[in-house]
Design an enzyme around this catalytic site. Structure first.
Site, mmCIF file in Angstrom:
data_model
loop_
_atom_site.group_PDB
_atom_site.id
_atom_site.type_symbol
_atom_site.label_atom_id
_atom_site.label_comp_id
_atom_site.label_asym_id
_atom_site.label_seq_id
_atom_site.Cartn_x
_atom_site.Cartn_y
_atom_site.Cartn_z
ATOM 1 C CG ASP A 469 6.632 20.475 33.840
ATOM 2 O OD1 ASP A 469 5.710 20.928 34.545
ATOM 3 O OD2 ASP A 469 6.960 19.277 33.856
ATOM 4 C CD GLU A 472 4.019 24.573 38.962
ATOM 5 O OE1 GLU A 472 3.370 24.172 37.989
ATOM 6 O OE2 GLU A 472 5.212 24.244 39.179
ATOM 7 C CG ASP A 547 2.465 15.850 37.416
ATOM 8 O OD1 ASP A 547 2.587 15.954 36.183
ATOM 9 O OD2 ASP A 547 3.329 16.246 38.207
#
Length: 885
Positions: A469, A472, A547
């Site tokens: 997670d 990015e 999300d």
């Protein structure tokens, strides 16, 4: 799980001038690292690439402000030189290569320098030499290259490229007025966009599946991986960048893949109606034209270019339960016990960041989890796997082993001045001794190998898979929500800034994790889930959509997004059931769960500030409906595993829009609220609150209601009544649906009855793939694949099962074949063995007796059920019809 920093990650106003002076600093940094040659190259290239770059504004304004600024001059290219299967053009502005990669794939590569710099693509895989011998005709004004499938025309004055089939029909062409244009270090390409052309793909993007939108308004997208907490239908960009699209016009499809890791944009007739324009902020123009004409062929060829999903472990296709976060250990055990006590099937429980010691990757909080190894062992005894999260932000703390090792090995991303870049992520929010993080440089092969070995402790504890997670990468408390674009990556010996490397960070982290797990467990299939990725990332990880919010529009958007990801090379995808942020109503959770039955990755998940989203949280009646939906998932697992194997083999996604199979039907071009799962199952989930009716379009052909067997003629929209427990499903005529009785986990599949539901047809065929579901033995022939063939006429129906291919054989089990029929048959016989020489009549049984009998058949309510042993050899069932049928 996403960040809760007060500043949400936003990159829409990223100013590339931040990097305007980094070329010299990059050279100094690399000199200090003794990479003199790379330093000299880097200084020149990045001074050129970054020194005059202009700001790139909001993705809604970027193309209109930056496109069509400076085109190639008149008479831009002289006649080319043919070099094997490549046309080579040169002028004072740069060098152009047009290469026949295969008969159906053409590469267009333009660089501003006189020759192409060495460098490997992070997306394209080397598939070895391809036998292609194009015919070339060089003329004074244009040059043509012809393969057995395509004709490519390059106009030299001005430079324009077009692609046509051998019949001369245009497939794709540069706009005559714009074509290729250049803006400082960026570029754009404008393609003609007819009004009847539909456009799909672009990876993880919001909006309708057809990116022409409503009334040809078109979408405008940016590729820049971004942590987008609580994203909605208007949010762009998101976590994943896939600069690939597929166009469909009059039943013919083709694809275009822009192989650029730089920040890029795609305008689908939004700012410039009639044009599809794409470009990037820097780097070479490098794109592939991929011919169809069938949409499946486009996806097959695109994934042959960028790689395909590895066959996942069977347990990962079961039901997954997650929350941010389940802790302490007693809570994890309570969740597991509740599933088993309520007999709700489940395979996996997930641990979010609160299992760690102050959010430090590769650690355990031993106050919350005093003996992780024993807990995991106990859960395994109850047939649960445990997957845990690992984020790419080790804490900057001496004495913390991953930090110390990373410093010694020089494995972290650098700031422009050569120091290790540091920034706030979860460890900065720790209760005890908060502090900044450093970031592994996954573009460094040595760093990837080091990171992969850090999973050893978690693997030794028994963790089954890894969840990546925040990759990015997400950085808190910064205007951009990520690292500055001036940071420097090793880039496999060719140092590059964040401008070039940002979009590929998540893909490379997935690669490091996948490779690490493969090394640590060489005989076991790795399972990795990621939030961020780039084209080709399907080679390493499954993907979920981050999300999302708990509302009906988010449910509908999730379906369109997953379909778009499948068309972009990512078949192993899912969304957080119920939505990550917020409190879904009981009805919304149920409808999302029913759609989740057909999401390749099926997981419920919720934010720390949201109510838990376990299937039993909404009352007894809703629990029963939710349980039945999950049971359906487990009943269909043989079919699901089969179509996921097909996705791994061909790249064609299991979850796919109708246009994949019915490309010539204009009615399906914009449909994104129903889908096919595999070749034979059409699903129309209920996506609106309080619905009592579901309009469903059925393409031409015969369709059979999965629940009743009722035949419905295709080529029409039907209006099906629905209740809360309805999941509208239709089997294509001739379809084979492979099923099993309900089980509580995938560990219970061996020895379980194989149930084959065959929808009537004059002739049809399918194949079933099976293996042990966990090892890599299938790569060496340890699998079983059988063909199923149905032939039917007025006198009889035969179901033939071929002799198996492969060496694997499942545990001993029964075989049930079910077939919808208008009337009771007169006789049924059974043959088995390679020669099919001995025919045995099967006895008729009552419906109840069929369950316990070794073999026989029964007929009730239009459904024929035939039971016999599954001998894993050639088998033939002959069903003789009554003369009145």
């Amino acid at each position: 799980m996403g960040q809760h920093s007060p500043i949400i990650a936003v990159t829409r106003n990223l100013n590339l001038q931040n990097d305007s002076q980094t070329g010299i600093r990059l050279g100094i940094k690399t000199l200090l690292r003794s990479h003199l040659l790379y330093a000299l190259i880097a200084v020149g290239l990045f001074w050129q690439a970054c020194g005059t770059a202009k700001p790139i504004d909001s993705p809604r304004t970027t193309p209109s402000e930056n496109n069509h600024v400076q085109g190639l001059s008149s008479g831009a290219m002289a006649a080319p030189v043919l070099n094997g299967k490549t046309l080579l053009f040169r002028n004072s502005q740069g060098t152009l290569e047009v290469t026949a990669v295969s008969d159906d794939v053409i590469r267009v590569h333009f660089t501003r320098v006189s020759s192409f710099e060495p460098g490997d693509s992070y997306a394209v895989v080397d598939s070895g030499p391809v036998d292609v011998d194009p015919k070339v005709d060089v003329g004074p004004d244009s040059t043509t290259m012809q393969t057995p499938a395509l004709k490519v025309t390059v106009r030299q004055n001005p430079l324009r490229i077009s692609f046509a089939d051998l019949a001369g029909d245009s497939l794709d062409e540069d706009d005559p007025d714009h074509g290729m244009t250049f803006n400082d270090n960026g570029y754009s390409v404008s393609k003609r966009l007819p009004e009847d052309e539909h456009v799909y793909g672009f990876g993880e993007k919001n909006g309708r599946l057809d990116k022409r939108g409503w009334n040809l308004g078109g979408y405008n997208y940016v590729m820049w991986n971004t942590d987008t907490y609580m994203h909605d239908a208007a949010t762009d960009p998101l976590y994943v960048s896939v600069p690939f699209y597929m166009s469909l016009r009059q039943g013919k499809a083709h694809g275009v893949f822009l192989d650029s890791t730089w920040r890029s944009f795609f305008d689908v007739g939004h700012d410039h109606p009639g044009l599809l324009t794409f470009g990037a902020a820097g780097g070479d123009l490098d794109y592939y034209f991929i011919n169809g004409p069938d949409p499946k062929q486009v996806i097959e060829r695109y994934t042959a270019l960028t790689g395909r999903m590895p066959l996942p472990p069977l347990w990962s296709l079961g039901y997954n339960q997650c929350r941010y976060s389940y802790y302490p250990e007693s809570r994890v055990r309570e969740i597991a016990n509740t599933f088993r006590e309520k007999k709700i099937p489940a395979d996996v429980i997930w641990l979010d960041i609160d299992y760690q010691d102050n959010y430090k990757p590769f650690t355990w909080n031993h106050d919350r989890f005093p003996d992780p190894k024993k807990m995991i062992s106990d859960l395994k005894a109850e047939h649960f796997r445990l997957v845990c999260i690992v984020d790419p932000h080790p804490k900057m703390q001496k004495g913390y082993e991953p930090y110390d090792e990373g410093i010694r090995g020089d494995y972290f991303v650098k700031s422009a001045n050569g120091s290790v870049y540091q920034g706030p992520v979860w460890p900065s929010h720790a209760k005890d001794n908060p502090g900044p993080s450093v970031f592994p440089d996954f573009s460094n092969p040595a760093a990837r190998k080091w990171w992969g070995q850090l999973y050893r402790g978690l693997m030794d504890d028994g963790i089954a898979g890894i969840w990546n997670d925040m990759d990015e990468p997400s950085v808190f408390d910064t205007p951009s929500g990520t690292m500055p674009v001036s940071v420097v990556f090793e880039n496999d010996g060719q140092p590059a800034t964040g401008n070039q490397m940002h979009n590929v960070n998540g893909q490379l982290m997935s690669r490091a994790t996948f490779d690490g797990l493969s090394q640590l467990r060489p005989d076991t299939r790795p399972f990795v889930l990621t939030r961020s990725s780039f084209a080709g990332g399907q080679r390493y990880a499954a993907l979920w959509t981050g999300d999302s919010t708990s509302d009906w529009s988010s449910l509908r958007q999730s379906l369109a997004m997953l379909l778009g990801l499948g068309l972009s090379g990512f078949p192993f995808v899912g969304s957080d059931i119920g939505g990550f942020v917020g409190a879904p109503s009981a009805e919304l959770y149920t409808r999302w769960l029913q759609f989740g039955v057909f999401s390749p990755f099926m997981r419920s998940h919720s934010d720390s500030g949201s109510p838990s989203k376990e299937p039993w949280m909404f009352g007894y009646s809703d629990e029963a409906i939710n349980k039945r939906a999950i049971e359906l998932r487990y009943e269909l697992l043989p079919y699901i595993y089969n179509v996921m194997d097909q996705a791994a083999e061909t790249g064609v996604p299991a979850l796919r829009p109708l246009l994949m199979d019915f490309s010539k039907d204009e009615h399906v071009a914009a449909i994104d609220d129903e889908f096919l799962f595999g070749d034979d199952l059409l699903v129309a989930p209920v996506l609106h609150e309080g619905a009592t009716q579901r309009d469903i379009y059925l393409p031409a052909g015969d369709w059979y209601d999965y629940w009743t067997g009722e035949r419905v003629a295709g080529g029409q929209t039907i209006h099906a009544p629905v209740t809360l427990d309805s999941i509208p499903m239709y089997v294509r005529g001739g379809g084979f649906i492979f099923r099993q009785p309900v089980i509580q986990s995938t560990d219970e599949m061996p020895g379980n009855t194989l149930d084959v539901l065959a929808a009537p047809a004059k002739e049809a065929e399918a194949s079933l793939y099976e293996d042990d579901g966990k090892s890599l033995g299938y790569q060496n022939g340890s699998f079983m694949k059988r063909d199923f063939h149905q032939i039917s006429n007025a006198q009889k129906t035969t179901i033939e099962i071929s002799d198996p291919e492969g060496s694997y054989r499942p545990a001993k089990r029964d075989l049930i074949v079910e077939l919808w029929m208008a009337s009771k048959p007169s006789n049924i016989s059974f043959e088995t063995g390679k020669k099919l020489s001995q025919q045995t009549a099967l006895p008729e049984l009552t419906t109840d007796a069929t369950t316990n009998a070794l073999s026989g058949w029964s007929f009730a309510s239009g459904l024929l059920t035939v039971k016999c042993p599954d001998n894993f050899t050639a088998t033939k069932l002959t069903i003789e019809h009554n003369s009145s049928q």
